[in-house]
Structure formats: C-alpha cells, structure tokens
Design a protein around this motif. Sequence first.
Motif, PDB file in Angstrom:
ATOM      1  N   PHE A  56      41.257  40.770  35.272  1.00 33.19           N
ATOM      2  CA  PHE A  56      41.431  39.769  36.215  1.00 33.19           C
ATOM      3  C   PHE A  56      42.872  39.371  36.238  1.00 33.19           C
ATOM      4  O   PHE A  56      43.361  38.771  37.339  1.00 33.19           O
ATOM      5  N   LEU A  57      43.502  39.344  35.032  1.00 32.47           N
ATOM      6  CA  LEU A  57      44.880  38.959  35.164  1.00 32.47           C
ATOM      7  C   LEU A  57      45.684  40.002  35.790  1.00 32.47           C
ATOM      8  O   LEU A  57      46.966  39.463  36.548  1.00 32.47           O
ATOM      9  N   GLU A  58      45.167  41.155  35.766  1.00 35.24           N
ATOM     10  CA  GLU A  58      46.106  42.233  36.473  1.00 35.24           C
ATOM     11  C   GLU A  58      46.027  42.300  37.969  1.00 35.24           C
ATOM     12  O   GLU A  58      46.570  42.507  38.737  1.00 35.24           O
ATOM     13  N   LEU A  59      44.711  41.851  38.333  1.00 36.32           N
ATOM     14  CA  LEU A  59      44.549  41.331  39.868  1.00 36.32           C
ATOM     15  C   LEU A  59      45.275  40.765  40.452  1.00 36.32           C
ATOM     16  O   LEU A  59      45.900  41.064  41.609  1.00 36.32           O
ATOM     17  N   TRP A  60      45.684  39.576  39.538  1.00 34.31           N
ATOM     18  CA  TRP A  60      46.836  38.710  40.192  1.00 34.31           C
ATOM     19  C   TRP A  60      48.097  39.431  40.171  1.00 34.31           C
ATOM     20  O   TRP A  60      48.877  39.403  41.171  1.00 34.31           O
ATOM     21  N   ASN A  83      41.033  51.121  32.247  1.00 33.68           N
ATOM     22  CA  ASN A  83      42.336  51.223  31.739  1.00 33.68           C
ATOM     23  C   ASN A  83      42.577  50.245  30.717  1.00 33.68           C
ATOM     24  O   ASN A  83      43.176  50.601  29.754  1.00 33.68           O
ATOM     25  N   SER A  84      42.237  49.113  30.748  1.00 36.52           N
ATOM     26  CA  SER A  84      42.468  48.010  29.847  1.00 36.52           C
ATOM     27  C   SER A  84      41.758  48.397  28.770  1.00 36.52           C
ATOM     28  O   SER A  84      42.266  48.146  27.481  1.00 36.52           O
ATOM     29  N   ALA A  85      40.527  48.890  28.918  1.00 33.43           N
ATOM     30  CA  ALA A  85      39.615  49.082  27.621  1.00 33.43           C
ATOM     31  C   ALA A  85      40.448  50.096  26.854  1.00 33.43           C
ATOM     32  O   ALA A  85      40.411  50.336  25.621  1.00 33.43           O
ATOM     33  N   ARG A  92      46.700  43.334  25.758  1.00 27.60           N
ATOM     34  CA  ARG A  92      46.838  42.341  24.962  1.00 27.60           C
ATOM     35  C   ARG A  92      48.223  41.656  24.698  1.00 27.60           C
ATOM     36  O   ARG A  92      48.434  40.415  24.706  1.00 27.60           O
ATOM     37  N   SER A  93      49.212  42.521  24.706  1.00 29.09           N
ATOM     38  CA  SER A  93      50.724  42.193  24.458  1.00 29.09           C
ATOM     39  C   SER A  93      51.189  41.750  25.506  1.00 29.09           C
ATOM     40  O   SER A  93      51.922  40.632  25.509  1.00 29.09           O
ATOM     41  N   ARG A  94      50.812  41.967  26.696  1.00 30.37           N
ATOM     42  CA  ARG A  94      51.086  41.398  27.840  1.00 30.37           C
ATOM     43  C   ARG A  94      50.646  40.076  28.207  1.00 30.37           C
ATOM     44  O   ARG A  94      51.437  39.135  28.590  1.00 30.37           O
ATOM     45  N   TYR A  95      49.499  39.726  27.746  1.00 30.27           N
ATOM     46  CA  TYR A  95      48.846  38.645  27.947  1.00 30.27           C
ATOM     47  C   TYR A  95      48.507  37.513  26.628  1.00 30.27           C
ATOM     48  O   TYR A  95      47.621  37.063  26.481  1.00 30.27           O
TER      49      TYR A  95
ATOM     50  N   ASP B 230      56.546  49.650  34.928  1.00 30.11           N
ATOM     51  CA  ASP B 230      56.124  49.204  33.634  1.00 30.11           C
ATOM     52  C   ASP B 230      55.407  50.204  32.925  1.00 30.11           C
ATOM     53  O   ASP B 230      55.825  50.687  31.613  1.00 30.11           O
ATOM     54  N   LEU B 231      54.471  50.877  33.420  1.00 23.95           N
ATOM     55  CA  LEU B 231      53.705  51.874  32.604  1.00 23.95           C
ATOM     56  C   LEU B 231      54.416  52.956  32.262  1.00 23.95           C
ATOM     57  O   LEU B 231      54.198  53.667  31.006  1.00 23.95           O
TER      58      LEU B 231
END
Lengths: 196, 258
Positions: A56-60, A83-85, A92-95, B230-231
């Motif tokens: 959801f954070l990536e959605l933004w 992809n997150s999984a 996690r490091s991004r957020y 970024d990726l």
Amino acid sequence: MDATRIDEAALWERGLSGDGSAFGSIFDLHRGRVYRHSYRLLVDASEAEDATAIAFLELWRCRSSVRVVDGSVLPWLLVTATNSARNLNRGRSRYRALLEALPHESHHRSAEEEALNDVVADTQLAGALAQLSSTDLQLVTLVMIEGYSVSSAAPILGLSTGATRTRLHRARTALRRYLGHPTLALYLQSSLGDAS
Amino acid sequence: MTAPQMSDSFADAFRRALVTHVDAPTRVRRRQRRWVLGSAIAAVALLASTAAAAATGVLVLPGSTQVTPVSSFVTGTYVGTETVHLGPAPDDANGIVVSLHCLTPGDLGLPGGTVVTCAADDLTGSDVQPDFVYEVIPLTDASDGALIVTAPLESNWIVLAAYSTSSSSAWARNGNGESYGVISETGPPDLIAVRNADGATGYIRRTDLERAVGTVVGNSAAGPTDGITDLYADAASGSSLPLYDSDGTTQIGEFTHD
C-alpha cells in the motif's frame, strides 16, 4: 460489483491528488485480499502484515504509473505484494521508521485453524509457489488464484497475451507437479477462504 | 476454511500511518534528476543514479520528456515566503518550470505540495553550483503568473522560473524491431539508454539487466520511473553488461554500475 468499481475509481482519482482518506478507504477495500495473498506466500502473520503494508505504501509512491484494471488497483497491489514478499528486507528498509512504529500482535492459531491446516497445508502451498519464477508466480496469482483474465493480467506483467497463455500453461504444469495435487484450482481456492 | 486475517491493531495503526503518509507533502529528492541547460532545455530521465544518469547535451533520447522554456527566466534572491511574478503566460505555455536553490537550510514549498528540503549538508562541500533540480508545475497552480514559494522566516533562496511547454517523445525502433530509449512511466524499452561511469553513452539490453538483477524488474507492476530505477540501481550494482549501439547488435563497450 459495478457500484464497487465506480466507488474505487472515484477513490483512486481522489487518492492520486494526495487525499490520504481516499488511500485509507482503498486500504479498507483491499487489505483482506492483499494480506491473504501475502500470507499465502510467507506463512507468517507478522511478515504478511509488513508485506501488505509495503504494497500500500508503494501504491502511493508509484501512483503516477499504477496500472488500473477494470477500475481497480487490486491486481497491481497483488503483484506488488508478491514482490514485497520476495524482497521483504528491501521494502522494510525503505519504510523502516513507519513499519517499526506499528504493533505486531502475537498470532495464535485456533484449534479450528490448526485442524484445517492439516487439510490444506499453507506451508505446502507456499513451498510450491516459492519454486515458481517471479513472472510465473505473478501469473498464477492473478489468473489462477484471483480470477483475472489473461488479457487483463498480461499488460500488468508487460507480456503479450500469447506469451502469457504459454507461460501460464507451463506454470500450471509446474505447480501441479510441485503440489502433487490433481485438482489444483480447487486446492488453491480452498486455501483462500472468503474471497470478499 | 477460516482465512488468515490481518490483526485489527496492526490494520488500525497502519491505516492511520498510511493516511498521514499520503497527506504529507511530496518531498523532492535533490539531485535525482539532471538537466542540461543549453539553447534549449532537454530533460533526459535515464537511470537516476549518479553513475548512470546521463546528460547528453541537447540530444533528446526517444521516450524522454522534453521541457522547453517559452518565456525568459525570472530569477531573484528572496527571503522567507514570497510571490514570484512571471507576468502573462505565452499562448503555448502548458506549465511553469521552476528551480529553487536554498542559501540557508529549511523547507521551500511550491504550489501543489512539493517541498524542496535543504539540509545543512546540502549547502556545504565542493559542489557549489548544484544540478539544475527542477519541478514543472501546472499553470493553474500560479494564477496570473503569481508563483508563491513558502519558506521559513529569514530563510534565503534563489529561484529560476519560466513558462514552459512539455512534450513526450515515443521510443524509437531499430532494424530488428526493438524499442530503444529512456525508461519512461510505461516501463523500460528493449534497449535502455545509459551513460557509463566513463561517460560513454549507449544502450543496455533490458533482458541482460533483468538477468543481472535476477529478480522482478521486468515483471513487477510497472512502477514509476523512480521505482524502476531504484530497483535497477540497487540490484545491478557491480554488474557489468554489454553496452550496445541503438541497433542492439554492435557492442561499443561495457556498462558497469558503481
């Protein structure tokens, strides 16, 4: 269903303009599906919560180029959650600051859930899914598990419809082999619970 | 069966955090985009890391967005929140290109919620003349040419602003039917324009990069240019890939990402 789609399209329009409450409502709409999908891959409640939150954070963050399918951002969320999984540490490091402030409860399965798990082993499914390539996993997620058409899934994955069909066939065969289960679709659906 | 559920406490806390996160103003990450100032201004969005970001003179690569000023630049040094007056808009303007430079630490705000954050670190060091970090804002955000920039009291800043027109070009195709150009919002082309650390400009094959990355670049939901780069930048670090001419077959060197 149409009403839901219209509502979501309107929410997305508001969300694109930076309306936080609209994103909150989109989270309400899709959190269940995205979480169940993440759980299916990770088989860990806390990790699934993080993967869902990251999606959801990536959605933004990625809002300017999110692909909407039939008025819904759910397919994009599912692909991103996959992809997150698979790259949980990077997300996690991004957020980090935001995620670390959130409360993870200790999760205990009920006796009923334990019993059901004997019938439909989450770990067996997760293990089989983990053996698929990224693209094949995305395809299986969108088409076989979530019921999107091949033509809807193809552009999200950057593939032609023909290539998507071919890959899907191969992925289905591979998954059947990994699972050793004759009625794969039933098996997958039984692991989803309520699809609402 | 009973499907797994996100815990209510996590869901409630995350929902609040998400709403706050979205409501917060957008922050421009400095130095992410490089511009070339010439007789015309060409914005070339390539891999957005320092090593790969390409500045190619006024060459406009296929797929890039070109922003061209259509009025003279207004420039000045200001203190605190001020209104910059651009005068009447030319007929062909569809936006305003703005570059802000801080002289003291603080947050500078543009209409539409963009915030340029200047930390004390940004103002020191040898890079006295920073890249031309810019933002294009819609005409409607500056009615009658009045561009309001918010800044803390006694904060010093310099602005460079002009009416502009933006247009996007499509990817080109080589003789083999492969698309080439810069990564755009629709994703990467078959041949991705890059500039090597030694300055060589050319194209790397998307499939080579995906193999190097070894994960999901090409398969991820097409994230924004920002997300894709970024990726790439994260994952391609240290890998060496063949650098081609736009024909996709003539190898002209190696692309190494620092």
